[in-house]
Design an enzyme around this catalytic site. Structure first.
Site, PDB file in Angstrom:
ATOM      1  N   SER A 108      24.709  28.921   3.230  1.00 15.47           N
ATOM      2  CA  SER A 108      23.255  28.908   3.016  1.00 15.47           C
ATOM      3  C   SER A 108      23.004  29.603   1.683  1.00 15.47           C
ATOM      4  CB  SER A 108      22.521  29.608   4.164  1.00 15.47           C
ATOM      5  OG  SER A 108      23.036  30.907   4.375  1.00 15.47           O
ATOM      6  N   GLU A 110      20.178  31.610  -0.952  1.00 17.64           N
ATOM      7  CA  GLU A 110      18.908  32.334  -1.059  1.00 17.64           C
ATOM      8  C   GLU A 110      18.375  32.264  -2.491  1.00 17.64           C
ATOM      9  OE1 GLU A 110      18.662  36.122   1.007  1.00 17.64           O
ATOM     10  OE2 GLU A 110      17.669  36.993  -0.743  1.00 17.64           O
ATOM     11  N   ASP A 161      10.134  47.096   1.889  1.00 22.85           N
ATOM     12  CA  ASP A 161      10.240  48.461   1.361  1.00 22.85           C
ATOM     13  C   ASP A 161       8.868  49.032   1.077  1.00 22.85           C
ATOM     14  OD1 ASP A 161      13.078  49.081   1.127  1.00 22.85           O
ATOM     15  OD2 ASP A 161      13.113  47.283  -0.127  1.00 22.85           O
ATOM     16  N   PHE A 181      21.190  48.484  -8.651  1.00 23.72           N
ATOM     17  CA  PHE A 181      20.536  48.080  -7.408  1.00 23.72           C
ATOM     18  C   PHE A 181      21.338  48.559  -6.189  1.00 23.72           C
ATOM     19  CE2 PHE A 181      19.310  44.929  -4.126  1.00 23.72           C
ATOM     20  CZ  PHE A 181      17.994  45.349  -4.019  1.00 23.72           C
ATOM     21  N   HIS A 204      26.317  33.349   3.379  1.00 22.26           N
ATOM     22  CA  HIS A 204      24.985  33.289   2.776  1.00 22.26           C
ATOM     23  C   HIS A 204      25.126  33.775   1.339  1.00 22.26           C
ATOM     24  CE1 HIS A 204      20.565  33.345   2.803  1.00 22.26           C
ATOM     25  NE2 HIS A 204      20.629  34.508   2.188  1.00 22.26           N
TER      26      HIS A 204
HETATM   27  P1  FAD Z   1      14.393  47.179   9.620  1.00 14.63           P
HETATM   28  O1  FAD Z   1      15.360  46.240  10.219  1.00 14.63           O
HETATM   29  O2  FAD Z   1      13.107  47.395  10.317  1.00 14.63           O
HETATM   30  O3  FAD Z   1      15.090  48.577   9.428  1.00 14.63           O
HETATM   31  C1  FAD Z   1      16.242  48.657   8.605  1.00 14.63           C
HETATM   32  C2  FAD Z   1      17.032  49.902   8.919  1.00 14.63           C
HETATM   33  O4  FAD Z   1      16.290  51.052   8.546  1.00 14.63           O
HETATM   34  C3  FAD Z   1      17.356  50.014  10.363  1.00 14.63           C
HETATM   35  O5  FAD Z   1      18.712  49.827  10.492  1.00 14.63           O
HETATM   36  C4  FAD Z   1      16.893  51.365  10.780  1.00 14.63           C
HETATM   37  O6  FAD Z   1      17.940  52.071  11.372  1.00 14.63           O
HETATM   38  C5  FAD Z   1      16.400  52.035   9.557  1.00 14.63           C
HETATM   39  N1  FAD Z   1      15.080  52.571   9.746  1.00 14.63           N
HETATM   40  C6  FAD Z   1      13.938  51.891   9.595  1.00 14.63           C
HETATM   41  N2  FAD Z   1      12.901  52.685   9.834  1.00 14.63           N
HETATM   42  C7  FAD Z   1      13.413  53.878  10.144  1.00 14.63           C
HETATM   43  C8  FAD Z   1      12.858  55.102  10.495  1.00 14.63           C
HETATM   44  N3  FAD Z   1      11.541  55.265  10.575  1.00 14.63           N
HETATM   45  N4  FAD Z   1      13.688  56.136  10.742  1.00 14.63           N
HETATM   46  C9  FAD Z   1      15.024  55.968  10.676  1.00 14.63           C
HETATM   47  N5  FAD Z   1      15.608  54.825  10.356  1.00 14.63           N
HETATM   48  C10 FAD Z   1      14.815  53.806  10.093  1.00 14.63           C
HETATM   49  N6  FAD Z   1      12.876  42.658   0.999  1.00 14.63           N
HETATM   50  C11 FAD Z   1      11.750  42.031   0.588  1.00 14.63           C
HETATM   51  O7  FAD Z   1      10.791  42.677   0.201  1.00 14.63           O
HETATM   52  N7  FAD Z   1      11.656  40.657   0.586  1.00 14.63           N
HETATM   53  C12 FAD Z   1      12.675  39.867   1.008  1.00 14.63           C
HETATM   54  O8  FAD Z   1      12.551  38.641   0.985  1.00 14.63           O
HETATM   55  C13 FAD Z   1      13.879  40.493   1.457  1.00 14.63           C
HETATM   56  N8  FAD Z   1      14.911  39.765   1.909  1.00 14.63           N
HETATM   57  C14 FAD Z   1      16.036  40.404   2.397  1.00 14.63           C
HETATM   58  C15 FAD Z   1      17.067  39.636   2.932  1.00 14.63           C
HETATM   59  C16 FAD Z   1      18.210  40.243   3.453  1.00 14.63           C
HETATM   60  C17 FAD Z   1      19.310  39.376   4.020  1.00 14.63           C
HETATM   61  C18 FAD Z   1      18.337  41.662   3.409  1.00 14.63           C
HETATM   62  C19 FAD Z   1      19.581  42.332   3.938  1.00 14.63           C
HETATM   63  C20 FAD Z   1      17.300  42.451   2.885  1.00 14.63           C
HETATM   64  C21 FAD Z   1      16.141  41.833   2.389  1.00 14.63           C
HETATM   65  N9  FAD Z   1      15.066  42.583   1.892  1.00 14.63           N
HETATM   66  C22 FAD Z   1      13.926  41.949   1.439  1.00 14.63           C
HETATM   67  C23 FAD Z   1      15.154  44.054   1.814  1.00 14.63           C
HETATM   68  C24 FAD Z   1      14.511  44.770   3.021  1.00 14.63           C
HETATM   69  O9  FAD Z   1      13.120  44.510   3.052  1.00 14.63           O
HETATM   70  C25 FAD Z   1      14.765  46.275   2.878  1.00 14.63           C
HETATM   71  O10 FAD Z   1      16.130  46.539   2.999  1.00 14.63           O
HETATM   72  C26 FAD Z   1      13.937  47.165   3.761  1.00 14.63           C
HETATM   73  O11 FAD Z   1      14.121  48.531   3.343  1.00 14.63           O
HETATM   74  C27 FAD Z   1      14.284  47.146   5.232  1.00 14.63           C
HETATM   75  O12 FAD Z   1      13.807  46.005   5.857  1.00 14.63           O
HETATM   76  P2  FAD Z   1      14.500  45.550   7.244  1.00 14.63           P
HETATM   77  O13 FAD Z   1      13.832  44.375   7.769  1.00 14.63           O
HETATM   78  O14 FAD Z   1      15.945  45.501   7.064  1.00 14.63           O
HETATM   79  O15 FAD Z   1      14.078  46.823   8.121  1.00 14.63           O
END
Ligand code: FAD
Length: 304
Positions: free
Chosen positions: A19, A21, A113, A223, A273
């Protein structure tokens, strides 16, 4: 080349899934580069192509436009990234429905973020989805979407330990996620150990390695620090002294990514991916080396 090697390469290409991105373009030139890349990579018949989403909705229109064009002009399956940072649930759900209306059946659901930048303390919106797991549940309430989520082989920088990190992945799976895509990594042992940890925690969905071909080592190193991915010394050494030699850098980058992917194949991985950075050349070379061959009937324009 021996015939048994050729036969095994053919068998391998049949089981490999990829896939790709992309990120939404900011201007006409970038749009041209994006579509050149999509057009070049489409014949590999990716499982899906995903388009990122600026946290806080900053790229909502360009992401939506890109997804719409993919739906209309290609036979590719689009996946829309969606974040929940800075928005209430109603607004996030409304965006999801807009994507659904242009044909999206697959989301990559992310928390996103802090608006203050990667690494700054995250504050959920008071009426919003607090994390990736809540967003997955929200999306699944709207429809029976396919939902992919993030996974962090070196743990997310906000996770105090691996147990917390794996626990979040488990919560996302329990909420309905069907695939995890990893943050990029350069040490395959790190990925393998992470998958073992996840399996021990009862997580059985595919954890697809996210592969980042290195177009610009200095940028990747910067990064990586922010997102908690480590850059091994041996990797830095391979680019050392090539700062002014783009051609050799590209050769080294292709060789490195092919090495990484081939090693993962030997470990039994067959789903990849690719973070394309909207550039096709390195990813094309790696897919080709994996034995994939383009099917021109999947070319862009086929669905127009
Ligand atoms: P979550 O899955 O909600 O949390 C991630 C981790 O943070 C968890 O493992 C958890 O243990 C820890 N955590 C979260 N909150 C807390 C807390 N309050 N206390 C302690 N631990 C905590 N970003 C973008 O803006 N746009 C995108 O399109 C995008 N695509 C991405 C695609 C992939 C495949 C990946 C891996 C990342 C991508 N990101 C993107 C980055 C992502 O948004 C960031 O890494 C963000 O910081 C975490 O989002 P998440 O959904 O992984 O968070």
């Amino acid at each position: 080349m021996s015939s048994s090697f050729r036969a095994s390469a053919e068998a391998l290409s049949e089981r490999i899934k990829v896939s790709f991105e992309f990120f939404p373009p900011k201007n006409g030139d970038m749009e041209g580069q994006l579509w050149d890349s999509i057009t070049r990579l489409a014949p590999f018949q990716p499982d899906f192509v995903s388009v990122t989403y600026g946290a806080g909705g900053s790229t909502k229109e360009p992401t939506l436009n890109t997804i719409t064009r993919i739906s209309r002009e290609t036979t590719l399956a689009p996946a829309a990234h969606l974040t929940c940072v800075g928005s209430d649930k109603v607004s996030v759900d409304a965006v999801a429905r807009e994507f659904q209306a242009v044909g999206v059946k697959h989301f990559v659901a992310l928390r996103g973020d802090s608006p203050d930048g990667v690494g700054a303390a995250y504050k959920p919106h008071p009426q919003g989805y607090a994390n990736g797991a809540e967003l997955v549940a929200g999306l699944r309430n709207i429809s029976d979407f396919e939902v992919s989520v993030s996974a962090y082989p070196e743990r997310h920088p906000e996770s105090p330990d691996f147990a917390t990190d794996i626990d979040m992945l488990k919560r996302k799976v329990d909420a309905g996620a069907t695939r995890a895509i990893t943050q990029f990594f350069f040490d395959n042992d790190v990925y393998e150990r992470y998958v073992e940890r996840a399996r021990r925690a009862g997580i059985y969905i595919p954890i697809v390695p996210g592969i980042l071909p290195i177009h610009n080592f200095a940028q990747v190193a910067r990064f990586s620090k922010l997102c908690g991915a480590s850059v091994p010394d041996w990797l830095a050494r391979r680019f050392d002294g090539l700062e002014k030699d783009a051609e050799t850098r590209a050769l080294v980058a292709a060789a490195l990514a092919a090495e990484q992917v081939n090693d993962l194949v030997e470990r039994g991985i067959d789903d990849f991916h690719f973070y394309t950075m909207n550039r096709a050349q390195l990813v094309y070379a790696i897919c080709h080396m994996l034995g994939l061959r383009g099917d021109e009937t999947t070319a862009v324009g086929a669905a127009a």
